[in-house]
Design a protein around this motif. Structure first.
Motif, PDB file in Angstrom:
ATOM      1  N   THR A 368       0.817  -1.214   0.000  1.00 50.59           N
ATOM      2  CA  THR A 368       0.000   0.000   0.000  1.00 50.59           C
ATOM      3  C   THR A 368       0.850   1.262   0.000  1.00 50.59           C
ATOM      4  N   ALA A 409      -6.215   3.036  -2.642  1.00 47.49           N
ATOM      5  CA  ALA A 409      -4.975   2.866  -1.880  1.00 47.49           C
ATOM      6  C   ALA A 409      -5.039   3.608  -0.554  1.00 47.49           C
ATOM      7  N   SER A 412      -7.168   1.644   1.764  1.00 48.97           N
ATOM      8  CA  SER A 412      -6.403   0.487   2.206  1.00 48.97           C
ATOM      9  C   SER A 412      -5.479   0.870   3.354  1.00 48.97           C
ATOM     10  N   SER A 413      -4.802   2.014   3.216  1.00 48.04           N
ATOM     11  CA  SER A 413      -3.928   2.483   4.288  1.00 48.04           C
ATOM     12  C   SER A 413      -4.716   2.796   5.553  1.00 48.04           C
ATOM     13  N   MET A 491      -4.794  -5.654  -3.832  1.00 50.23           N
ATOM     14  CA  MET A 491      -5.362  -5.075  -2.604  1.00 50.23           C
ATOM     15  C   MET A 491      -6.740  -5.660  -2.316  1.00 50.23           C
TER      16      MET A 491
END
Length: 519
Positions: A368, A409, A412-413, A491
């Motif tokens: 990520t 992204a 995801s973080s 992901m």
């Protein structure tokens, strides 16, 4: 033990690639880039072969090679991987091509740049496969050389200072670690990680060291702690753990984005890997004596780095501090697992969960974070190097595909369920809470602050009124979209089916936790 030398070949391929791109010279920059990418692709293919051939239920190390090297020092060339080593090889094989693609626009000294990237990959592979400290330390130290020059020669206006700070911090930590292991070698006559772990487990390691090196001004316990802290410092700087983290934000922000991807996506994992491979099995009794201090440092790493990210205005500095925060979760779980060495069944199950969480977090953060810095590189390319948080606004109106993919992204973080960032953090907190309730509870503050600054980035960069100067900003090209598809797809795949990784590394995580129980 000496099967087909897959690991030696995997180590050599990037080095051969580095020599090849240097030999090509500067006449055809495009060909240099594609050649470097091809060698990294070969490394990825070999790693996938290892992944497919790996026996996820077998004990010990696989694909081992053992050859006599320096008999007078009892040093052998010994390489091998378990689930942890294999996972780090896969992460390296994925992150290096991302770093290359993010560096595609570099025009100065192109062969040297891509050769250094490939040399760094060789050092990473060597670090994750070596099972002898002498051999391992060579790669650990050599990794500093390409990393230093990648920051220094292609970085921003402050790259000279940042590169030197990075080098000095890591060298100090490495020297301290080397002195500790030299002390151990003088007493044990071995550098082998497996032998040292066995001696630590049966309680003969530190008594042997103290008997050999005991100093009348220090008690045996203090001698053991001094040796432990020497080794600890080397890994604490590399992760980094608070307060040894101050080199990282300036290094990440001044480095070219492709290099930042390599540093955060793969090189920072060398430190966490060292905690798992070396500190836990070899220095666990010493860790027990200072565990409260280590837990406080882990909490500070999680919370203070997230709070500092909240105050940043530069996108690269924001995600530099975010990287410290996310790796702090790994250290929290490692110290939580180290706290209990008994055989309580309920706590043992929680240790299994926490250890699996660490493995997943290492991989998922690497993926990520590398992707986020890749997006920043693409944004800088379109804006002429602009990356201030307040320099944008409303970009979703002109670059909707870029906004959507970077948003994935970012979430995801943040740890959104359904994406890869969620399950590792969930397992870490699930496993750590029963083991060290107070430290885990305090660390939840870091999760909250992370959500605040990531949502702030989304709001201030992509929402609101569009600034006139960005009205013609181009969206992602077809090539960029195709390059991002595998990463974004991974992901989702790991978020929806984490068993893709857990099925391979779970046995290794359990064996590590069981080893600690036997102390």
């Amino acid at each position: 033990m000496n099967s087909f030398p897959w690991l030696t070949i995997l180590t050599a391929v990037p080095l051969v690639g580095a020599l090849a791109v240097l030999a090509l010279g500067v006449r055809n920059k495009a060909f240099v880039r594609w050649t470097a990418l091809a060698f990294s692709a070969i490394s990825l293919i070999i790693t996938l072969i290892l992944w497919h051939s790996f026996n996820s239920t077998a004990d010990g190390f696989q694909f081992q090679e053992l050859h006599a090297w320096i008999p007078s020092l009892n040093v052998s060339y010994r390489v091998g991987i378990d689930g942890l080593g294999l996972l780090m090889l896969l992460l390296t094989a994925i992150v290096v091509p991302i770093g290359m693609l993010a560096s595609w626009q570099i025009e100065q000294r192109v062969p040297l740049y891509f050769a250094l990237v490939l040399m760094l990959q060789t050092c990473l592979v060597g670090t994750f496969t070596a099972l002898n400290f002498f051999h391992w330390f060579i790669f650990w130290e050599l990794a500093l050389i390409p990393a230093f020059f990648l920051v220094r020669l292609w970085g921003g206006s402050g790259s000279a200072k940042a590169a030197m700070q990075f080098l000095v911090y890591t060298m100090v930590g490495s020297v301290a670690m080397l002195l500790s292991f030299l002390a151990i070698f003088l007493a044990t006559k071995t550098f082998d990680f497996t032998e040292l772990a066995a001696m630590a487990q049966n309680g003969t390691l530190m008594p042997a060291v103290v008997a050999k090196l005991g100093w009348h001004l220090l008690t045996p316990e203090h001698v053991a702690l001094v040796i432990f802290f020497g080794a600890f410092l080397g890994f604490a700087v590399k992760v980094p753990l608070f307060p040894f983290h101050t080199w990282l934000p300036s290094t990440y922000s001044e480095a070219p984005s492709g290099t930042t991807i390599l540093l955060t996506g793969a090189m920072s994992k060398m430190g966490v890997y060292g905690f798992l491979r070396i500190l836990l099995p070899i220095f666990n009794p010493e860790m027990q004596k200072v565990l409260n201090l280590l837990l406080w440092l882990a909490v500070a790493t999680v919370v203070l780095s997230a709070y500092t990210a909240l105050a940043q205005k530069d996108l690269k500095r924001i995600f530099a501090y975010s990287s410290i925060n996310h790796l702090g979760y790994c250290l929290l779980a490692i110290f939580a697992v180290a706290k209990f060495t008994g055989g309580d069944a309920a706590l043992t199950t929680q240790k299994f969960a926490a250890m699996n969480g660490v493995f997943l977090q290492m991989f998922n953060h690497g993926l990520t974070a590398a992707t986020l810095f890749w997006f920043i590189a693409m944004l800088e390319k379109r804006t002429g190097g602009v990356r201030g948080l307040d320099d944008f606004g409303g970009l979703r109106k002109v670059i909707p595909v870029f906004t959507g993919l970077m948003g994935i992204a970012l979430f995801s973080s943040l740890g959104l369920p359904g994406l890869n960032g969620f399950i590792g953090e969930f397992l870490i907190f699930k496993g750590s809470f029963p083991l060290v309730t107070w430290a885990t509870s305090l660390s939840v503050i870091g999760l909250l602050i992370t959500a605040i600054f990531i949502l702030g980035v989304i709001q201030r960069v992509f929402s609101g009124p569009l600034k006139e100067k960005w009205a013609q900003l181009p969206d992602l090209t077809l090539g960029e979209r195709l390059a991002l598809v595998p990463v974004i797809g991974l992901m989702f795949a790991l978020g929806l089916y984490p068993q893709l990784i857990l099925g391979v590394v779970n046995h290794t995580a359990i064996q590590m936790a069981i080893h600690l129980r036997n102390f």
